[in-house]
Design a protein around this motif. Structure first.
Motif, PDB file in Angstrom:
ATOM      1  N   ASN A   4      82.725  64.635   0.242  1.00  0.00           N
ATOM      2  CA  ASN A   4      82.626  64.724   1.707  1.00  0.00           C
ATOM      3  C   ASN A   4      82.978  66.117   2.231  1.00  0.00           C
ATOM      4  N   TYR A  31      88.087  67.163  11.827  1.00  0.00           N
ATOM      5  CA  TYR A  31      87.733  66.887  10.437  1.00  0.00           C
ATOM      6  C   TYR A  31      88.217  68.058   9.590  1.00  0.00           C
ATOM      7  N   ASN A 101      85.463  68.073  17.793  1.00  0.00           N
ATOM      8  CA  ASN A 101      84.949  66.938  17.016  1.00  0.00           C
ATOM      9  C   ASN A 101      83.563  67.191  16.427  1.00  0.00           C
ATOM     10  N   GLU A 104      83.355  66.243  12.624  1.00  0.00           N
ATOM     11  CA  GLU A 104      83.623  64.808  12.492  1.00  0.00           C
ATOM     12  C   GLU A 104      82.411  63.972  12.911  1.00  0.00           C
ATOM     13  N   LYS A 108      80.117  61.714  10.289  1.00  0.00           N
ATOM     14  CA  LYS A 108      80.010  60.277  10.559  1.00  0.00           C
ATOM     15  C   LYS A 108      78.545  59.846  10.568  1.00  0.00           C
TER      16      LYS A 108
END
Length: 213
Positions: A4, A31, A101, A104, A108
């Motif tokens: 990841n 993240y 974000n 992130e 996702k």
């Protein structure tokens, strides 16, 4: 290897005063599983010294690669692509800023798709009906979509398989989307505002606002 991991590329050239601002927006991401590759395209304004003496000390996730001659944006991006360790690849130009974000949200979304997909986000300020799209890049281009300069996200393997960016002096993002479309890559658009392009350089000359170039 953590699958990841996200590789974040910053290409820079003679933007010593702007680079730390862009870097800060990346270091402040929610993240955390990222590597940051700063590619200095042969700056002569003290950028190299700034990176080596100050910026590299800020975070051990930062890597630094310097070109020994000025090669241009496409070559800088390719340097990062082919040195990337991450499953995912994205970039932030040295005058752009990300929302905290940004990574992130893209991780996702991209975790739901294989490497036949790439990702971007569009949000037109003041428009409550933010744009979304899911389909082939060819259809996206036919619809009139162009790559958002500060909001693109890829499977690293996808970029490596096509040989990275073509060595053009301008229009590298548009050209990349054409290459990807010829390889049947699809696009998923996230209908959110996650970045601010040209946040730090409204007074600076740019390839995109200098008519002669």
């Amino acid at each position: 290897m953590n699958t990841n991991l996200v590789t974040v590329c910053i290409t820079t050239h003679n933007r010593k005063e702007l680079l730390p601002l862009t870097l800060n927006s990346i270091l402040n991401q929610t993240y955390k599983n990222i590597e940051i590759i700063i590619v200095d395209d042969f700056s002569n304004d003290g950028t190299k010294e700034l990176i080596e003496n100050e910026l590299l000390k800020l975070d051990d996730r930062i890597r630094f690669i310097r070109h020994e001659e000025n090669k241009g944006l496409a070559a800088g991006r390719n340097t990062a692509v082919f040195n990337a360790k991450g499953k995912y690849f994205t970039f932030c130009d040295d005058d752009d800023e990300w929302m905290s974000n940004f990574v992130e949200e893209f991780v996702k979304e991209s975790s739901k798709y294989d490497d036949n997909w790439c990702f971007s986000c569009f949000n037109f300020t003041g428009n409550k009906n933010n744009y979304t799209f899911e389909g082939t890049l060819k259809q996206a281009i036919i619809n009139g979509l162009t790559p958002p300069v500060a909001s693109q996200f890829y499977h690293t393997n996808t970029l490596k398989k096509i040989g990275g960016y073509n060595n053009l002096s301008s229009g590298v993002d548009h050209d990349l989307w054409l290459t990807l479309s010829f390889n049947n890559i699809k696009l998923k658009v996230i209908p959110k505002e996650l970045s601010t392009p040209n946040r730090f350089s409204t007074e600076h000359s740019r390839m995109t606002n200098t008519f002669d170039k």
